[in-house]
Design a protein around this motif. Structure first.
Motif, PDB file in Angstrom:
ATOM      1  N   ALA A  57      35.688  71.494  13.028  1.00 60.85           N
ATOM      2  CA  ALA A  57      35.401  71.814  14.422  1.00 60.85           C
ATOM      3  C   ALA A  57      35.900  70.722  15.358  1.00 60.85           C
ATOM      4  N   PRO A  65      41.121  77.987  23.037  1.00 58.65           N
ATOM      5  CA  PRO A  65      40.624  79.324  22.698  1.00 58.65           C
ATOM      6  C   PRO A  65      39.205  79.279  22.127  1.00 58.65           C
ATOM      7  N   ASN A  66      38.612  80.428  22.004  1.00 58.20           N
ATOM      8  CA  ASN A  66      37.274  80.498  21.400  1.00 58.20           C
ATOM      9  C   ASN A  66      37.292  79.908  20.001  1.00 58.20           C
ATOM     10  N   GLY A  92      36.310  74.451  19.265  1.00 57.04           N
ATOM     11  CA  GLY A  92      35.446  73.296  19.023  1.00 57.04           C
ATOM     12  C   GLY A  92      35.011  72.598  20.299  1.00 57.04           C
ATOM     13  N   THR A  97      32.431  73.456  22.441  1.00 57.11           N
ATOM     14  CA  THR A  97      30.977  73.286  22.491  1.00 57.11           C
ATOM     15  C   THR A  97      30.517  72.233  21.485  1.00 57.11           C
ATOM     16  N   THR A  98      31.167  72.241  20.324  1.00 58.78           N
ATOM     17  CA  THR A  98      30.832  71.239  19.316  1.00 58.78           C
ATOM     18  C   THR A  98      31.097  69.832  19.851  1.00 58.78           C
ATOM     19  N   GLN A 106      26.474  76.353  27.569  1.00 58.33           N
ATOM     20  CA  GLN A 106      27.276  77.570  27.681  1.00 58.33           C
ATOM     21  C   GLN A 106      26.380  78.792  27.574  1.00 58.33           C
TER      22      GLN A 106
HETATM   23  N1  LIG Z   1      26.192  74.967  13.681  1.00 53.51           N
HETATM   24  C1  LIG Z   1      27.356  75.426  13.182  1.00 53.51           C
HETATM   25  N2  LIG Z   1      27.444  75.744  11.873  1.00 53.51           N
HETATM   26  C2  LIG Z   1      28.597  76.199  11.351  1.00 53.51           C
HETATM   27  N3  LIG Z   1      29.719  76.379  12.049  1.00 53.51           N
HETATM   28  C3  LIG Z   1      29.696  76.093  13.360  1.00 53.51           C
HETATM   29  C4  LIG Z   1      28.513  75.610  14.000  1.00 53.51           C
HETATM   30  N4  LIG Z   1      28.780  75.407  15.311  1.00 53.51           N
HETATM   31  C5  LIG Z   1      30.074  75.743  15.477  1.00 53.51           C
HETATM   32  N5  LIG Z   1      30.635  76.152  14.317  1.00 53.51           N
HETATM   33  C6  LIG Z   1      32.032  76.558  14.116  1.00 53.51           C
HETATM   34  O1  LIG Z   1      32.853  75.547  14.642  1.00 53.51           O
HETATM   35  C7  LIG Z   1      33.933  76.109  15.342  1.00 53.51           C
HETATM   36  C8  LIG Z   1      33.932  75.614  16.772  1.00 53.51           C
HETATM   37  O2  LIG Z   1      32.883  76.260  17.484  1.00 53.51           O
HETATM   38  P1  LIG Z   1      32.571  75.946  19.017  1.00 53.51           P
HETATM   39  O3  LIG Z   1      32.469  74.483  19.190  1.00 53.51           O
HETATM   40  O4  LIG Z   1      31.397  76.750  19.415  1.00 53.51           O
HETATM   41  O5  LIG Z   1      33.873  76.491  19.729  1.00 53.51           O
HETATM   42  P2  LIG Z   1      34.134  76.794  21.273  1.00 53.51           P
HETATM   43  O6  LIG Z   1      32.999  76.264  22.072  1.00 53.51           O
HETATM   44  O7  LIG Z   1      35.418  76.098  21.542  1.00 53.51           O
HETATM   45  O8  LIG Z   1      34.269  78.278  21.385  1.00 53.51           O
HETATM   46  C9  LIG Z   1      33.816  77.601  15.204  1.00 53.51           C
HETATM   47  O9  LIG Z   1      34.632  78.002  14.136  1.00 53.51           O
HETATM   48  C10 LIG Z   1      32.370  77.813  14.879  1.00 53.51           C
HETATM   49  O10 LIG Z   1      32.205  78.957  14.082  1.00 53.51           O
END
Ligand SMILES: Nc1ncnc2c1ncn2[C@@H]1O[C@H](COP(=O)(O)OP(=O)(O)O)[C@@H](O)[C@H]1O
Ligand SMILES: [Mg+2]
Lengths: 255, 330, 305
Positions: free
Chosen positions: A20, A39-40, A43, A45-46, A87
């Motif tokens: 991520a 793109p969605n 990573g 939000t991570t 978000q």
């Molecule tokens: N708590 C989690 N456990 C497992 N996978 C996660 C978790 N949070 C995010 N992911 C994965 O990490 C990737 C990045 O997610 P995210 O950060 O939400 O992306 P964005 O905000 O850019 O859309 C995605 O493939 C998502 O499925």
């Protein structure tokens, strides 16, 4: 870049097989709005989660105002002045709008081990909270229970809470998610206002807004930074076009 | 804020009634009523304290009766060892409760949801078995206590009326304390953490220590109820902290209404009065319907109470307080 | 040494019984997200049914078989009539609703079977101790309990991991929408899962019936042990429940019989015999606390929970 307020040095984060965050380096300087696009699932939000202290990176370091905060938990970072918005709206749904903001004001006044004095009418809490509501145009909705407010109002309230937290830097995760065109343009105007006051790290899907507001843009794909620079550079970057801007139409369907 | 509401009238009437119980009892010679209501008032303290963590803090503890037992056993064992001064017994009982709450709370609050429910239950069960194994203090059979707490001749707890008013004053004190706490900055944090803990953390509250503090306060308040309960019965046994007693306390809080400070008092009165009267009601109604003596039916009051709980859960989540104020939760 | 082996067997036997209880709890929690305090009532009911049906049929095995079916049916009926309505509500609602169910079933049992305890007689062939290692005698009935529980554990594992129903169960735990989309009747599946859980609890109760007195409230204390098992094993994990159940059974049984001796190494006889009972009854809770400190989600956290 000694003058960066927030500095991220090579953080990585995996969820099982998903990478991520892949060795991300970014920084936010005083007075700037730094936008992260991608793109969605890129990573974004991570990344915000790791900056705010909700997620621990597997490796790498995060510095805020020169201090290594990598090991600090979320409340400590908030106290240092890192305020985030979510978000996916994360509010106190069963409380009134004003109470939501009051809660965000309260940590500014020191610890809360005050068991006796009535906090319901404390001017030190209420006044800054009302001011923050006013900033986002919600002062007339102060007494409404949050569960009964619209999605647009929830987004505004998210922002009000971040401001009320007396931040030194705002981490905003898609403040425009789910807003209609009119609400979006109001939000852009609001962000333009806020930008004068706070350095901002903005994650946003709305390209128009990003190019209108950002001083610098970083593009994230599959957890990796593929480009970073001022808006004109990013617009011209071929790799970015291929990876991201070109397929905008598809990518934004589920925005 | 309106002050003259149905709810407030009912609450005021109830408090006045509770204040007058000893007078009525003494005049009519109905001592049973006073014994019953002493018990109700004491358990109401426990329910109010549980509601602080459960209703306001969202911490569903299924082991709250442990504090009734700890309070009672500290008092009882000291009395057995010849230390009869309440000035020593009571603070020590509360201190032991605080310690137990601190240790078990520190562990339990690392978890959420069902884990929290089960863990608090398990820790209470642990204390239950410890009490069972305390042969010196009566073990399974319990401990008869020969002297009530002494307050240097200032308060005579062996006088039933005095004892009742000590309990009643404690209840009022508990209600007032919880009311202050709930409306303070501390209370805001507790309620915020119930509503959205993640957001509280990201706003800047290290919620764990606030929740733990709240857990300890509630434990101590319930410990006081335990001391009073053992004083009233002149007896303490492991049964006081059997897990079904913890269940009773939850029932009181929910039945009365968790949304307000006073709700659990309504619940305690309702549940315990029901427990006393339902058997009579059943036998009377049963007798009228069948034309036969239904004295045997008295025993089976739980057949009515059990499904009633289910109905409360399904249709009256705000409890009695919710019905009176027209607020319904869930 | 002989005593130690015997105590270990006793511990394993208790552990396996706990597993039968905990498996149902953890299945129901993992799949329907329901906290069922009344699980202990099903254990009690199983024992009562066993008492009735063994007396009625005159055979132990036949009685157990009928009791098993009866508990399964009662479990499914309770799910359909009451518990189904609690799905999707918060856990406090589950606690209260099923607490009410406990009160109800205790009174119901009193009404039907009376307040006195019942005994279940074993046939002769189960009364003889067997010498299963030269020099070590062990009651054959207890060996039977171990064998049956192990067989059931194996069967359960097979059912969850290898069969179509098991696939649905595992999918249910992680993806409700998917099963509904496949057109599978999720209500029926839930009722079935609850019935299985009930039958497992009932089986535990009926196997205990000849050893203990069958009485009202007999399921309540052992239920809490089952909770401890689930906490240690990780909620929703059958494998975790198995490992933790054996662990709890062994620690509790062996601890109770040997802790006094161990304490005497450090303390005076007097102090040891005072402290030992209290300490040994705390033992499994201390283990639970230790697990919580190290792994708050239990030893085998179920995926996605
Ligand atoms: N708590 C989690 N456990 C497992 N996978 C996660 C978790 N949070 C995010 N992911 C994965 O990490 C990737 C990045 O997610 P995210 O950060 O939400 O992306 P964005 O905000 O850019 O859309 C995605 O493939 C998502 O499925
Ligand atoms: Mg995102």
């Amino acid at each position: 870049m000694a003058d960066a307020l927030l500095k991220v040095e090579g953080i990585s984060k995996r969820f099982g097989g998903v990478v991520a965050s892949d060795n991300i380096h970014i920084d936010v300087r005083p007075g700037e709005l730094h936008a992260i696009i991608g793109p969605n699932g890129a990573g974004k939000t991570t990344l915000i989660g790791q900056l705010a202290g909700e997620l621990a990176p597997d490796s790498g370091h995060i510095y805020f105002d020169g201090q290594d905060i990598t090991a600090q938990p979320a409340p400590v970072r908030a106290a240092l002045g890192l305020a985030r918005s979510f978000q996916i709206t994360s509010l106190f749904l069963d409380f009134k709008a004003l109470t939501n903001v009051v809660l965000a004001v309260q940590p500014n006044l020191g610890h809360s081990f005050h068991f006796w004095a009535d906090a319901r009418n404390e001017p030190a809490l209420i006044e800054p909270a009302l001011a923050a509501l006013k900033r986002v145009g919600l002062e007339h909705r102060a007494a409404v229970t949050v569960a009964n407010m619209s999605h647009g109002e929830h987004r505004q309230l998210e922002l009000a809470m971040a401001i009320a937290n007396r931040p030194r830097l705002l981490l905003l995760d898609e403040p425009m998610a789910g807003l209609g065109p009119e609400e979006s343009s109001r939000m852009v105007a609001m962000l333009r206002e806020l930008k004068r006051e706070y350095p901002i790290l903005l994650v946003e899907h709305d390209m128009e807004a990003v190019f209108a507001l950002a001083d610098r843009i970083t593009v994230l794909v599959y957890g990796r930074v593929i480009a970073s620079g001022d808006p004109a550079t990013i617009r011209a970057n071929a790799e970015v076009r291929d990876a991201y801007l070109g397929e905008q139409d598809e990518e934004f369907v589920d925005g | 804020m309106r002050f003259v509401t149905v709810r407030n009238i009912v609450v005021a009437a109830l408090l006045i009634f509770l204040a007058l119980v000893p007078i009525y009892s003494t005049m009519s010679g109905n001592m049973f009523l006073m014994t019953l209501f002493t018990r109700i008032v004491i358990l109401a303290i426990a329910a109010v304290s549980l509601n602080l963590i459960m209703g306001f803090g969202g911490m569903v503890s299924f082991g709250h009766a442990a504090y009734l037992g700890i309070g009672g056993y500290v008092f009882g064992s000291m009395a057995t060892e010849g230390i009869t001064s309440g000035f020593i017994q009571w603070p020590l009982a509360l201190a032991v409760c605080a310690l137990f709450a601190l240790i078990t709370g520190a562990l339990s609050l690392r978890t959420r949801g069902v884990y929290f429910i089960m863990i608090t239950l398990a820790f209470a069960q642990m204390i239950y078995y410890v009490a069972v194994s305390l042969d010196k203090y009566g073990g399974d059979d319990g401990l008869t206590i020969y002297t009530r707490s002494q307050f240097a001749g200032l308060i005579d707890l062996s006088n039933r009326v005095v004892f009742y008013y000590v309990c009643f004053a404690s209840l009022l004190g508990a209600i007032y304390l919880v009311w202050r706490i709930v409306n303070s900055r501390f209370g805001m944090v507790i309620q915020g953490a119930r509503s959205n803990d993640r957001r509280m953390q990201s706003i800047g509250f290290p919620t764990y220590r606030y929740r733990l503090t709240c857990f300890v306060i509630a434990g101590m308040m319930c410990g006081l109820a335990g001391v009073l309960l053992a004083n009233q019965a002149d007896f303490i046994s492991p049964a006081t902290m059997h897990w079904t007693r913890s269940g009773d306390l939850i029932v009181m809080a929910v039945l009365g209404g968790m949304g307000s400070v006073i709700g659990p008092v309504l619940g305690a009165v309702a549940l315990l009065v029901l427990e006393e009267t339902l058997p009579h009601i059943i036998s009377v109604i049963g007798g009228a319907l069948t034309g036969q003596s239904m004295a045997a039916a008295r025993e089976y009051w739980a057949l009515v109470l059990g499904p009633m709980l289910l109905l409360v859960v399904l249709f009256a989540r705000g409890g009695i307080d919710g019905i009176l104020t027209g607020r319904h939760r869930g | 040494m002989l005593l130690f082996i015997e105590q270990c067997l006793n511990g394993i036997q208790l552990g396996l019984l706990l597993f039968l209880l905990a498996a149902g709890l953890t299945l129901v929690f993992g799949i329907m997200d329901l906290v069922n305090l009344a699980h202990g009532s099903l254990y009690m009911l199983g024992a009562y049914f066993a008492a009735t049906f063994t007396a009625l049929t005159g055979t132990f095995i036949g009685g157990i078989f009928l009791a098993l079916i009866a508990t399964l049916l009662v479990g499914m009926a309770v799910e359909v009539i009451a518990l189904r309505r609690l799905y999707g509500r918060d856990h406090l609602d589950h606690v209260l609703g099923t607490f009410g169910l406990i009160l109800f079933s205790n009174e119901m049992v009193r009404l039907i079977w009376g307040p006195a305890g019942l005994r279940v007689a074993l046939p002769d062939w189960l009364l003889r101790p067997v010498e299963f290692i030269p020099g070590v005698f062990y009651p054959s009935y207890r060996l039977l309990i171990i064998a049956v529980a192990l067989a059931v554990a194996g069967l359960l594992y097979f059912m969850v991991m290898r069969t179509r129903i098991g696939m649905l169960i595992r999918a249910g735990a992680s993806n409700r929408e998917m099963i509904s989309a496949l057109g599978i009747n999720i209500k029926l599946l839930y009722t079935f899962v609850f019935g299985i859980g009930a039958a497992l609890a009932g089986l535990a109760g009926m196997m205990q019936a000849p050893i203990l007195t069958v009485q009202i409230g007999m399921g309540e204390n052992i239920l809490i042990l089952a909770f401890v098992v689930i906490i240690i094993g990780g909620i929703g994990s059958i494998r975790g429940a198995f490992v933790a159940a054996i662990l709890v059974g062994l620690i509790d049984t062996v601890g109770r019989s040997f802790l006094p001796e161990i304490l005497k190494l450090f303390l005076s006889n007097q102090a040891a015999s005072t402290a030992a009972p209290a300490l040994s009854s705390m033992l499994i809770y201390i283990v639970m606390a230790a697990v919580l400190v190290l792994r708050p989600q239990g030893l085998f956290p179920a995926a996605g929970k």
